[in-house]
Motif scaffolding. Structure first.
Motif: not given
Length: 365
Positions: A248-249, A252-253
């Motif tokens: 997920a991180a 996000r980036h």
């Protein structure tokens, strides 16, 4: 179907850097004539070619790094070796991404300063001066009172830990630039021509895994894999949850695909400072001992910013982290030792130091 930019070769990714980021020039060390002459010196009489194996490779790398003046190279010289341990905290630690409590970063730093860590014994044995750098610890720290320090403490705090990468970028662009510059400045003010770079920080292997995945296209499940010890201590469900959070991180980036962009979005203050330290040390033709997975992640970023920096990097050991093996493969290097270490703090780098002393002795015979 278009290829996901995460898996594009690093050389083809966005190379735009902030105007404020000022990197030192690093010269490559390729020297065919020097290598030929040294191979002749190293070859044992009557033995086959390359009889010394990887030790020959190490001697040649060290010699090329130190052959930067008009004076003809003769012998290796190691002066005032330094061990620099960069300490920082990571916001992602709040997500239960490490088996260690967040307060352990401070405890480990205090152990280093009090001379209670294993690496302190190795530093004393090999004559390394120890410097601990507060790159971004979550709490203020000061030298312990009424205790004789076993090293120097430098306060270069950028912030009180990075942000949680699940919620936003770990660092702002300005913070990342400041951290890289701070690492360069630390090296400028240290003596000697050998520097070992290491780290302390709870959940810093998470940042290393994210950077390895982003910069080399390694799946997160492999970059953040478990070693044998972790596999027996952590149930599969818990590990899967951790990998899902990292995914997920990363999503996000997803647009942070260049080396510096990835460092700011996914890295840590200690990784950014080690990146700057490597670049500065290479620009001064110092030999750089790289310790472990997190320092290896800094090497990935440094290579992306300046490919010639790898000529000065000696990867001292293969840590127990599953992702570290993959990182070394992508760096196209083999470490000097494989001891299954899980401790960090420069322990592996100083364990490998006798190999460099052996390389020095081979040219003196």
């Amino acid at each position: 179907m278009a290829q996901d930019p995460i898996f594009a070769p690093i050389s083809k990714r966005s190379a735009a850097l902030p105007d404020a980021l000022k990197l030192p020039p690093v010269a490559g060390t390729s020297d065919t004539m020097l290598e030929f002459a040294l191979r002749q010196r190293l070859a044992p009489t009557g033995m086959p070619e390359h009889a010394l194996g990887r030790m020959e490779t190490l001697v040649l790398q060290l010699a090329r790094a130190q052959n930067g003046s008009a004076i003809e190279f003769d012998l290796l010289a190691f002066d005032s070796p330094q061990l620099v341990v960069f300490a920082a905290d990571h916001g992602i630690a709040d997500e239960g991404m490490s088996s260690m409590a967040p307060t352990m970063t401070e405890q480990m730093v205090m152990q280093l300063l009090r001379g209670q860590a294993p690496v302190n014994a190795l530093a004393a044995l090999h004559g390394f001066d120890l410097t601990v750098v507060d790159a971004g610890m979550a709490k203020p720290i000061s030298a312990p009172g009424n205790t004789k320090l076993r090293g120097s403490l430098l306060l270069r705090k950028i912030a009180y830990g990075t942000r949680n990468v699940l919620l936003g970028p770990a660092m702002s662009t300005a913070q990342a630039v400041s951290a890289v510059h701070a690492g360069m400045d630390v090296v400028r003010h240290l003596p000697g021509n050998v520097i070992a770079l290491a780290d302390v920080g709870v959940a810093n292997a998470v940042s290393a895994s994210l950077l390895l995945s982003r910069l080399c296209g390694v799946p997160l499940v492999d970059a953040f894999g478990r070693d044998e010890t972790e596999a027996s201590a952590l149930d599969d469900t818990h590990h899967v949850q951790r990998v899902e959070k990292l995914s997920a991180a990363a999503a996000r980036h997803r647009n942070a695909i260049g080396p510096f962009e990835a460092l700011a979005a996914l890295g840590g203050f200690e990784i950014a400072m080690m990146t700057g330290a490597m670049l500065q040390a290479a620009s001064e033709r110092r030999v750089v001992l790289v310790d472990g997975y997190v320092a290896g992640a800094a090497a990935l970023v440094a290579r992306g910013l300046c490919p010639d920096v790898v000529d000065y990097l000696v990867f001292t050991h293969r840590a127990a982290d599953a992702g570290h093996r993959l990182l070394l493969i992508h760096m196209q290097t083999q470490p000097l030792l494989d001891m299954g270490l899980r401790i960090g703090q420069g322990t592996g780098a100083l364990m490998a130091w006798p190999m460099l002393l052996a390389a020095q002795s081979l040219l003196e015979r």
